[in-house]
Design a protein around this motif. Structure first.
Motif, PDB file in Angstrom:
ATOM      1  N   GLU A1290     -30.029 -11.842 -28.053  1.00 12.02           N
ATOM      2  CA  GLU A1290     -29.924 -13.189 -27.479  1.00 12.02           C
ATOM      3  C   GLU A1290     -28.987 -14.019 -28.350  1.00 12.02           C
ATOM      4  OE1 GLU A1290     -33.758 -15.003 -26.396  1.00 12.02           O
ATOM      5  OE2 GLU A1290     -34.661 -13.073 -26.933  1.00 12.02           O
ATOM      6  N   LEU A1291     -27.925 -14.539 -27.727  1.00  8.43           N
ATOM      7  CA  LEU A1291     -26.939 -15.333 -28.449  1.00  8.43           C
ATOM      8  C   LEU A1291     -26.779 -16.673 -27.726  1.00  8.43           C
ATOM      9  CD1 LEU A1291     -24.883 -15.516 -30.738  1.00  8.43           C
ATOM     10  CD2 LEU A1291     -23.199 -14.417 -29.246  1.00  8.43           C
ATOM     11  N   LEU A1306     -17.113  -9.330 -27.468  1.00  4.57           N
ATOM     12  CA  LEU A1306     -18.546  -9.454 -27.197  1.00  4.57           C
ATOM     13  C   LEU A1306     -19.034  -8.359 -26.261  1.00  4.57           C
ATOM     14  CD1 LEU A1306     -19.021 -13.321 -26.820  1.00  4.57           C
ATOM     15  CD2 LEU A1306     -19.299 -11.898 -28.857  1.00  4.57           C
ATOM     16  N   LEU A1312     -27.433  -6.718 -25.657  1.00  6.25           N
ATOM     17  CA  LEU A1312     -27.480  -8.126 -25.280  1.00  6.25           C
ATOM     18  C   LEU A1312     -28.233  -8.326 -23.960  1.00  6.25           C
ATOM     19  CD1 LEU A1312     -26.348 -10.716 -26.548  1.00  6.25           C
ATOM     20  CD2 LEU A1312     -24.418 -10.545 -24.963  1.00  6.25           C
ATOM     21  N   LEU A1315     -26.500 -14.307 -22.991  1.00 11.38           N
ATOM     22  CA  LEU A1315     -25.293 -14.834 -23.625  1.00 11.38           C
ATOM     23  C   LEU A1315     -25.092 -16.236 -23.058  1.00 11.38           C
ATOM     24  CD1 LEU A1315     -22.781 -14.571 -25.383  1.00 11.38           C
ATOM     25  CD2 LEU A1315     -21.611 -13.481 -23.460  1.00 11.38           C
ATOM     26  N   TRP A1330     -15.531  -7.612 -20.325  1.00  9.67           N
ATOM     27  CA  TRP A1330     -16.945  -7.929 -20.192  1.00  9.67           C
ATOM     28  C   TRP A1330     -17.623  -7.105 -19.098  1.00  9.67           C
ATOM     29  CZ3 TRP A1330     -18.236 -13.840 -20.945  1.00  9.67           C
ATOM     30  CH2 TRP A1330     -17.938 -14.199 -22.255  1.00  9.67           C
ATOM     31  N   LEU A1333     -20.346  -5.015 -20.490  1.00 10.88           N
ATOM     32  CA  LEU A1333     -21.592  -5.582 -21.000  1.00 10.88           C
ATOM     33  C   LEU A1333     -22.787  -4.894 -20.348  1.00 10.88           C
ATOM     34  CD1 LEU A1333     -20.636  -9.370 -21.033  1.00 10.88           C
ATOM     35  CD2 LEU A1333     -21.384  -8.056 -23.027  1.00 10.88           C
ATOM     36  N   VAL A1339     -25.430 -14.507 -18.254  1.00  8.69           N
ATOM     37  CA  VAL A1339     -24.266 -15.085 -18.926  1.00  8.69           C
ATOM     38  C   VAL A1339     -24.118 -16.522 -18.444  1.00  8.69           C
ATOM     39  CG1 VAL A1339     -21.787 -14.929 -19.326  1.00  8.69           C
ATOM     40  CG2 VAL A1339     -23.129 -12.837 -19.044  1.00  8.69           C
TER      41      VAL A1339
END
Length: 1402
Positions: A1290-1291, A1306, A1312, A1315, A1330, A1333, A1339
């Motif tokens: 978790e960012l 990323l 992940l 985001l 991406w 991902l 996102v």
């Protein structure tokens, strides 16, 4: 304007020849009557703009007179014809000038268009490789109309016949096959173009159209000859014949349909070229089997060329004849009795369905067969995906698009990563949300990305452009014999086919259960009409029945699901077709591919081409210094296959083995056209020089069966048609040339001597010479291995030769005999592996130590060990007396397959990746000036490795080579060595490494957690990495080293030496777990290394030149870790999170710090595994809170989480100071959560700090799984290094002032789940990268108004990802099937927000 317009039906050369032969007596008589006419010399060329007036004058003269037979003397008629001639000239001049100018303009515009399109394609490929948004040019209706317009403007040519010089005495003027009559030398001497003798126009027209242009018509375009004109004075000279022949050679070449943008006229124009090549091939068969004689009604050999005025022309003829004669007359790649390795190399037929993907299918099949041929492996092992090749290479192809064969083959070299196993593409296709039916998919970008990067199959995900699975090249083939040669050596060739409407009639539904060999070959009906173009692969031939065997891509007739019910399909998916039919094997438009597993790939991990073990053949030296050896023919060999395998010129091979063949004394080469005097002389000179150079002179003493003097026999006819043969040899041409060049000549035949190349019997010994072998041992080793003398018969001959080569690296002056005597293994030492240990001084005064280990058995066994070290060398200074670890030494070592220990001293060279193929248990290379990097896959070849030494000699650590500079192996320790096991290979990393020494090099990067497999933790006893350039911190993982002895009991670690590097940071206190087990620890010379040594005096430690404070006060790892964390919290917590906060907030933070200092180490209660230190703001959580989580791990209490903030956004929480945060995080090794929200009171006194995200944060806190810095006043870009957080889930970086582009790096965050980057100032487009991902992801990019562009089509694979693009500037459409995955509302000018999302792409 069409003047004297007539339609010409172009025939194949063979048909034309039949017609000509029937009319020959009449032609002879005409020539005899006209013998007094002066013979002209001329050439055929294309008209240029400056020729328009000359062409107009010619038309005026030809068409302006004789239009009123019987009235030639009438003055009125003469005036009418004069006016008509003037009008014809004026109109034809204007029209020709306009047509030529339009053609030039169209050609220039088309070239510019193609260059622009190609540049756009390359730009798109580059951006795609960089992970950036990419677009590719498409051809819509407007572009296609323009292309058609350009094509029409260019689809004509005006041919001219131009006089090139004065006629030679008696020289005949018939046109040569190349369009030039008479002496080319005379033409060159003329210097200026002469008068115009004739002209014709070739164009493409819809001759069957009911109405003329511009009315539209579906009628096919045909090659059309018009405006044929020859000066009356120049007639009966073969000018019209030359013009028609030139038109037949010019016709447009075909392109494949069912997958190509091809026109029917292009496909139809191919027939003449293919039929001509078939005639040429028949003549080659005649020359190779009967010397060109005995062909009955055949008219001659002139299809092979005209005169041989240059030696290379005649040598090329000999090469082709020898190949045809020296090869199997019948060959099929599925016939196990013929193929190398005895395998069936034809795969199960592919099925293209209703898609225009025949080119992709054909290329994939050819690649598959070439790989199987190269490696001698079953063909199904290389089931290359046609879908990945066709859809994934840049260009935006769909089911209906099509492809061109050269473009497809170029993609194999430019984008080799799309040569993938079929399962890779099929898996991505089946998981496509829009369905797996190819015709229904308009954009394959997402599927292609999922094919590689998103695949869970390691065989697919491990393939990249830098590390492809396979490596291929291609070439066009210009003749049938080259096509057959490629089929024998690589399995197949790719051909274009013109499919006619009778194909499904001959292969109707009744043949579905019959194979190609059970059915008659396809022969085109003369009334059949062309339907479309197609591409397939030729997999065999039959020179007795003149047929090709073709593998199609329409599936198998035995497959009940095959949609082709009405015909066109056989049981094995193959069919046979007559040579010269339907454009199959068209010269220069038929292609061969050569493929092999790429170096570093799963099938060629060590770049040593392991298949060479199966394909190399034994040779015995004859004159090794000249590259000459002897080879014994086997039952599966042919003379041509030997030439191909050893890559030697077949003419030289014939010359070196004349005793195996008979000589044809009067090989006959027949001409249809006559030759000038100069051409005859040059031909005899060239043929005599070449044949006598090959065979010797028949008149020379002792020659016996050498070459005769070549001569011509020419036939002349009188007025009655009676022919008289005349022998024209060299002497006759000099003394009486007119007898051989007078008018009336019909045909000449050239007689000369040549070799009857047949198949030598098995057991025949042939001489093979390749001069390049003496200079380049690598070329020799690719195809052969040297048979040894076997004089001691204790080790295999190949290993004896290998040891001999090792000694010749040490002393190049050693002869084979001298080297063989030095490796006498006749006296094995009892109960040892040593066969030989000695110190040797050679005659060139090289003094060295040598030891050879052999497996000890009665037969002597194999070489299992090798040691050498040069002690001195005459004429050399230290340290250059040592040999290099060069290619010759590596190749010699590879011929010792049982070698498991190697201990050598060398000067320079590189650690070659091929060494990984040896399977060593002990590898020690001591060097003085090696360079290069450590091969990534090296250790995968050594699963039983115990000792790894690649170290620089201690007596030369400061030595540098003036030519090289600083010596030493550079670069990082490969990631593949670092306790990671490739899942796409069966081989594992070594688990038994006990000694590692890589000291004295230039190695850089971070220290590895471990080198080798997991088992190394229990075996490593000696680790020496000193005197390199390593950076970063000492790995905590080293604290887990637990070496055991053979009984499984703990044992000692002798040494860890990391001195003289560039290490930094504190020593991990967890190293205290090595107390009583580590004897020596050397840390000296690492200036930035700090902390204390967590070991007792049992371990001898040196740390001069560091910031290490000495030994830590305590000896317990638990106590040291608790102390380190308490100290970090006490020193930095308030400084990092309490800047400029109110008194109550600071009091709350201090309370947490006090509690941790007092209880950490004893805070977790018995029976519990965690503890939370929590304090709230005196006014409640809405004003602030602080939580610090502790977890019990391996008996040690670690701080795992820090959360500071407020439950409402109305109040600022902590004051974040990044400069103080980093040193605190560095001391908390197990921290997984850092959550600081509304921490924007970042200031110290009156000076406000700028909080930028530090690049080093991922390396300082590598175990973070959650980072939340919402509303923290952050500015600047998000560093690219943030893609290195392998555990990040978790960012949260929302509600800050971050700017710049969204980092594509990323996409590497594979764990992940969230985001959240909303409410910042990011700009640019969504990174296409991406799309890689994780699938289940949120996102948040809302309220970043400067994020623009379109949604990348690659996002189509992100079926489980939700993108919040609310209030951004994203435009375009949403990839199909993902409409609910994107929130794209945006504000309206009148207030509020739009309620309409972006539309779905179609």
């Amino acid at each position: 304007m069409q003047l004297q317009c007539r339609r010409v039906q172009l025939r194949s050369n063979r048909q034309s020849r039949t017609v000509a032969s029937r009319a020959r007596p009449r032609t002879c008589a005409v020539q005899a009557v006209a013998s007094s006419q002066q013979t002209l010399q001329y050439r055929v060329r294309r008209a240029r703009l400056e020729d328009t007036q000359a062409v107009a004058d010619l038309y005026s003269e030809v068409f302006g007179a004789g239009n009123f037979p019987g009235f030639e003397d009438n003055e009125v008629i003469q005036q009418v014809e004069a006016r008509y001639a003037l009008a014809v000239g004026r109109e034809s001049s204007d029209m020709l000038a306009e047509a030529l100018a339009s053609k030039a303009e169209a050609a220039l515009a088309h070239r510019t268009y193609r260059a622009t399109r190609e540049a756009a394609m390359l730009t798109g490929q580059l951006r795609m490789a960089q992970g950036l948004p990419a677009s590719f040019p498409t051809e819509g209706p407007t572009e296609l109309r323009q292309l058609a317009k350009w094509r029409r403007a260019r689809s004509f040519v005006c041919l001219l016949v131009e006089e090139v010089g004065a006629a030679a005495d008696g020289a005949n003027g018939a046109a040569a096959a190349d369009g030039t009559n008479g002496s080319a030398a005379a033409a060159d001497k003329a210097g200026q173009p002469g008068r115009l003798l004739g002209t014709a126009t070739l164009s493409l027209m819809q001759a069957e159209a009911a109405l003329p242009p511009p009315f539209p018509s579906s009628a096919p375009l045909r090659a059309y000859i018009s405006n044929m004109a020859v000066l009356p004075a120049a007639r009966r000279q073969g000018i019209a014949t030359a013009l028609v022949g030139a038109c037949g050679r010019i016709g447009p070449r075909p392109t494949a349909g069912q997958g190509l943008s091809a026109t029917n006229e292009q496909l139809g124009a191919n027939a003449a070229a293919t039929a001509t090549e078939f005639d040429t091939f028949e003549d080659l068969l005649a020359l190779s089997t009967t010397g060109g004689r005995g062909r009955g009604s055949r008219s001659g050999s002139s299809n092979l060329g005209s005169s041989f005025r240059e030696a290379r022309d005649f040598e090329q003829l000999q090469t082709s004849v020898y190949y045809v004669g020296g090869s199997l007359p019948v060959y099929n790649s599925f016939n196990k009795s013929q193929t190398p390795g005895g395998l069936n190399y034809v795969p199960y037929p592919r099925e293209q369905g209703s898609c225009n993907s025949c080119v992709g299918q054909a290329v994939a099949a050819a690649v598959q067969m070439s790989l199987a041929y190269t490696t001698r492996e079953p063909v199904n092992k290389f089931n290359v995906s046609a879908g990945a090749l066709y859809y994934c290479v840049a260009g935006g192809r769909t089911c209906k698009t099509g492809w061109d064969i050269p473009a497809a083959l170029r993609s194999l070299e430019v984008t080799p990563q799309w040569m993938l196993p079929r399962k890779c593409f099929d898996a991505a296709l089946q998981s496509n949300s829009a369905g797996a039916a190819e015709p229904d998919i308009s954009d394959f970008a997402g599927i292609c990305r999922a094919t590689a990067a998103g695949s869970k199959d390691p065989e697919c995900a491990a393939v990249t452009q830098e590390q492809p699975r396979y490596s291929c090249s291609f070439k066009s083939l210009s003749s049938f014999w080259q096509v057959q040669q490629h089929i024998r050596t690589h399995g197949s060739v790719i051909t274009r086919i013109a499919v006619y409407d009778d194909f499904n009639v001959q292969f109707n539904s009744s043949v579905r259960f019959k194979t190609a060999m059970q059915l008659p070959p396809y022969s085109r009906n003369t009334t059949a009409k062309l339907q479309y173009g197609h591409a397939a692969v030729i997999v065999g031939y039959n020179n007795t029945e003149y047929t090709w065997t073709v593998l199609n891509s329409w599936g198998s007739g035995t497959d009940p699901s095959n949609p082709r019910k009405t015909g066109g399909v056989t049981a094995d998916g193959m069919f046979r077709i007559r040579m010269g039919v339907a454009g199959v094997g068209t010269p220069d438009l038929t292609y061969g591919v050569v493929c092999e597993p790429a170096p570093g790939s799963v099938d060629n991990m060590h770049a040593n081409n392991p298949w060479l073990k199966k394909t190399r053949l034994p040779l015995k030296p004859i004159k090794k210094e000249e590259g000459c050896y002897s080879y014994t023919m086997t039952a599966s060999d042919t003379f041509a296959s030997v030439a191909d395998h050893f890559d030697v010129d077949i003419r030289s091979l014939v010359s070196n083995n004349l005793e195996l063949f008979s000589i044809i004394p009067n090989t006959t080469y027949k001409y249809q056209t006559t030759l000038s005097l100069d051409e005859m002389k040059d031909t005899l000179r060239v043929v005599q020089n070449v044949t006598q150079g090959l065979l010797g002179d028949a008149n020379a003493p002792g020659a016996g069966g050498g070459a005769i003097e070549p001569y011509f026999t020419c036939t002349f006819f009188d007025a009655s048609g009676k022919g008289t043969p005349v022998k024209c040899d060299k002497a006759t041409l000099e003394t009486n040339p007119t007898i051989c060049t007078r008018n009336g000549t019909v045909a000449c035949s050239l007689f000369y001597s040549d070799v009857n190349v047949t198949q030598p019997a098995p057991g025949s010994i042939i001489r093979v010479c390749n001069p390049d072998w003496s200079d380049d041992i690598d070329l020799f080793n690719e195809v052969a291995y040297e048979q040894g003398t076997g004089i001691y018969r204790l080790i295999p001959e190949k290993q004896e030769v290998a040891l001999r080569r090792v000694l010749q690296v040490i002393d190049p002056a050693l002869t084979d005999a001298e080297a063989s005597r030095l490796i006498n293994c006749s006296s094995l030492e009892p109960n040892t592996d040593w066969a030989l240990r000695r110190t040797i001084t050679t005659r060139s005064r090289v003094h060295f130590s040598l030891a050879i280990g052999c497996s000890n058995n009665e037969a002597g066994g194999d070489v299992i060990g090798l040691y050498f070290r040069v002690l001195s060398r005459a004429g050399s200074v230290f340290p250059k007396m040592h040999p290099n670890l060069n290619e010759q030494l590596v190749l010699a070592l590879l011929d010792l397959p049982e070698l498991y220990w190697l201990y050598i001293y060398v000067y320079g060279g590189q650690v070659a990746p091929e060494l990984g193929a040896l399977g060593l248990s002990y590898f020690s290379v001591n060097h003085y000036c090696m360079v290069g990097q450590l091969p990534p896959n090296l250790l995968y070849g050594w699963p039983n490795l115990g000792t790894l030494f690649v170290t620089r000699q201690g007596d030369a650590l400061d030595y540098n080579d003036p030519a090289i500079g600083i010596c030493g192996i550079s670069g990082p320790i490969p990631q593949q060595w670092r306790n990671t096991t490739r899942k796409d290979v069966a081989t594992e990393l070594p688990n038994f490494l006990s000694d590692i020494n890589l000291s004295g090099n230039l190695l850089s990067g971070s220290l590895p957690d471990i080198i080798g497999g997991n088992g190394v933790m229990f075996n490593l006893r000696n680790l020496q990495l000193q005197r390199n350039r390593f950076t970063g911190r000492v790995p905590e993982a080293w604290s887990k080293l637990q070496p055991e002895n053979d009984q499984g009991k703990p044992t000692q670690i002798t040494t860890i030496n990391i001195q003289q590097n560039q290490l930094e940071g504190p020593l991990p206190v967890s190293l205290s777990s090595l107390e009583q087990r580590l004897e020596y620890l050397y840390l000296d010379g690492n200036v930035q290394l700090s902390g204390c040594v967590p070991l007792t005096p049992y371990t001898t430690v040196t740390f001069t030149g560091t910031q290490v404070a000495g030994r830590c006060a305590g000896s317990s790892a638990k106590d040291l870790m608790h102390k380190q964390q308490r100290q970090a919290i006490s020193t930095y917590f308030l400084q990092a999170l309490g800047v400029n906060v109110d008194r109550d907030f600071r009091f709350m933070l201090r309370a947490v710090v006090t509690e941790i200092n007092n209880t950490l180490g004893a805070s977790v209660q018995p029976g519990q595994v965690s503890k939370t230190f929590q304090q709230n703001h005196p006014q409640g959580e809405q004003r602030g809170f602080c939580k610090v989580s502790v977890a019990l791990i391996d008996g040690i209490e670690y701080i795992t989480g820090i959360e500071v903030g407020a439950t409402t956004q109305n109040y600022p929480a902590a004051g974040l100071n990044m400069r103080r945060l980093l040193p605190m995080l560095q001391q908390l090794p197990r921290l997984r959560v850092l959550d600081c929200r509304s921490c924007y009171l970042a200031s110290e006194g009156p000076i406000r700090l700028t909080n930028r995200l530090p690049d080093t944060l991922p390396s300082v806190a590598p175990n973070l799984a959650k980072l939340a810095l919402t509303r923290c006043g952050l500015v600047g870009p998000v560093p690219r290094s943030y893609g290195n957080w392998t555990n990040m889930e978790e960012l949260f970086l929302d509600a800050n002032f971050l700017t710049g582009r969204l980092p594509s790096e990323l996409a590497k965050l594979k764990q992940l789940k969230v985001l959240f980057l909303a409410s910042n100032g990011f700009n640019g487009a969504l990174p296409a990268a991406w799309s890689a991902l994780p699938k289940e992801l949120y996102v948040g990019l809302d309220f970043n108004t400067n994020i623009a562009g379109t949604i990348p089509s690659a996002f189509a694979s992100n079926t489980g990802t939700f993108y919040n693009l609310f209030n951004t500037s994203i435009t375009g459409c949403v990839p199909p099937g993902l409409l609910g995955n994107f929130a794209t509302w945006r504000p309206l000018p009148s207030g509020g927000f739009s309620t309409r999302d972006l539309p779905s792409c179609r």
